[in-house]
Design a protein around this motif. Structure first.
Motif, short mmCIF file in Angstrom:
data_model
loop_
_atom_site.label_atom_id
_atom_site.label_comp_id
_atom_site.label_asym_id
_atom_site.label_seq_id
_atom_site.Cartn_x
_atom_site.Cartn_y
_atom_site.Cartn_z
N ASP A 110 36.38 -18.77 54.69
CA ASP A 110 37.38 -18.94 55.74
C ASP A 110 38.18 -20.22 55.53
O ASP A 110 39.41 -20.24 55.68
CB ASP A 110 36.73 -18.94 57.13
CG ASP A 110 36.26 -17.56 57.56
OD1 ASP A 110 36.71 -16.56 56.97
OD2 ASP A 110 35.43 -17.50 58.51
N LYS A 111 37.46 -21.30 55.18
CA LYS A 111 38.13 -22.57 54.90
C LYS A 111 39.06 -22.43 53.70
O LYS A 111 40.20 -22.91 53.72
CB LYS A 111 37.08 -23.65 54.65
CG LYS A 111 37.65 -25.02 54.38
CD LYS A 111 36.56 -26.03 54.12
CE LYS A 111 37.16 -27.37 53.75
NZ LYS A 111 36.14 -28.34 53.35
N SER A 112 38.59 -21.76 52.67
CA SER A 112 39.41 -21.55 51.47
C SER A 112 40.65 -20.72 51.78
O SER A 112 41.75 -21.02 51.29
CB SER A 112 38.56 -20.86 50.39
OG SER A 112 39.34 -20.59 49.26
N VAL A 113 40.49 -19.69 52.61
CA VAL A 113 41.63 -18.86 53.01
C VAL A 113 42.64 -19.69 53.78
O VAL A 113 43.86 -19.58 53.56
CB VAL A 113 41.16 -17.64 53.83
CG1 VAL A 113 42.33 -16.97 54.53
CG2 VAL A 113 40.45 -16.64 52.94
N ALA A 114 42.17 -20.54 54.69
CA ALA A 114 43.08 -21.39 55.47
C ALA A 114 43.86 -22.33 54.55
O ALA A 114 45.08 -22.50 54.70
CB ALA A 114 42.30 -22.17 56.51
N GLU A 115 43.17 -22.95 53.59
CA GLU A 115 43.84 -23.85 52.66
C GLU A 115 44.85 -23.10 51.79
O GLU A 115 45.97 -23.57 51.57
CB GLU A 115 42.80 -24.56 51.77
CG GLU A 115 41.96 -25.57 52.50
CD GLU A 115 40.82 -26.12 51.64
OE1 GLU A 115 40.63 -25.63 50.50
OE2 GLU A 115 40.13 -27.03 52.11
N THR A 116 44.45 -21.94 51.33
CA THR A 116 45.34 -21.14 50.48
C THR A 116 46.56 -20.68 51.26
O THR A 116 47.68 -20.68 50.74
CB THR A 116 44.58 -19.92 49.90
OG1 THR A 116 43.44 -20.39 49.18
CG2 THR A 116 45.46 -19.12 48.98
N THR A 117 46.37 -20.30 52.52
CA THR A 117 47.48 -19.89 53.36
C THR A 117 48.45 -21.04 53.56
O THR A 117 49.68 -20.86 53.48
CB THR A 117 46.97 -19.38 54.72
OG1 THR A 117 46.07 -18.29 54.49
CG2 THR A 117 48.10 -18.92 55.60
N GLN A 118 47.91 -22.22 53.81
CA GLN A 118 48.75 -23.40 53.98
C GLN A 118 49.51 -23.71 52.68
O GLN A 118 50.71 -23.98 52.71
CB GLN A 118 47.90 -24.60 54.40
CG GLN A 118 48.71 -25.83 54.74
CD GLN A 118 47.82 -26.97 55.24
OE1 GLN A 118 46.60 -26.88 55.18
NE2 GLN A 118 48.44 -28.02 55.70
N ASP A 119 48.80 -23.64 51.55
CA ASP A 119 49.45 -23.87 50.26
C ASP A 119 50.54 -22.83 50.02
O ASP A 119 51.63 -23.15 49.53
CB ASP A 119 48.43 -23.80 49.12
CG ASP A 119 47.48 -24.99 49.11
OD1 ASP A 119 47.76 -25.98 49.82
OD2 ASP A 119 46.47 -24.93 48.39
N SER A 129 52.32 -21.23 52.24
CA SER A 129 53.48 -21.54 53.09
C SER A 129 54.34 -22.62 52.45
O SER A 129 55.57 -22.51 52.41
CB SER A 129 53.03 -21.99 54.47
OG SER A 129 52.35 -20.96 55.13
#
Length: 119
Positions: free
Chosen positions: A36-45, A47
């Motif tokens: 979940d943390k990795s998905v959040a970071e990847t989503t931010q990256d 964007s």
């Protein structure tokens, strides 16, 4: 006794299986949190990269308008050529008029000089 031994063995086996499955659940919960943390970071990256891509694409389209030469249509070439010919004809007319004036002026000047100096 044999049924008691079988019961004890089964209970022991169940406890071991329960402990194993509990540990599996703990590891999977931990892995889920990390994912979940990795998905959040990847989503931010993602964007940020999308914003950067939009800016670069906009700049590229601006540069292409300024730098990429587009093929000239026949009508455009014809109009440019006709304008150039008209300009050259006008220049030729002006130069011809000036030449005629210079020649007349030279003849007039020769006539004045002959008259004054009697040559």
């Amino acid at each position: 006794e044999s049924s008691q031994a079988a019961y004890d063995a089964q209970t022991k086996e169940n406890e071991i299986e329960k402990a194993t499955k509990t540990k599996d659940v703990d590891y999977k919960v931990k892995e889920t949190a990390e994912l979940d943390k990795s998905v959040a970071e990847t989503t931010q990256d993602s964007s940020g990269v999308k914003e950067e891509l939009a800016a670069v694409s906009e700049y590229l389209s601006k540069i292409e308008k300024e730098c990429v030469e587009k093929a000239e249509t026949f009508e455009d070439r014809k109009a440019r050529f006709e304008a150039e010919i008209a300009g050259l004809k006008e220049a030729l007319e002006v130069l011809s008029d000036e030449t005629a004036l210079v020649q007349r002026g030279a003849r007039h000047l020769r006539g004045v000089l002959r008259h004054r100096f009697g040559a």
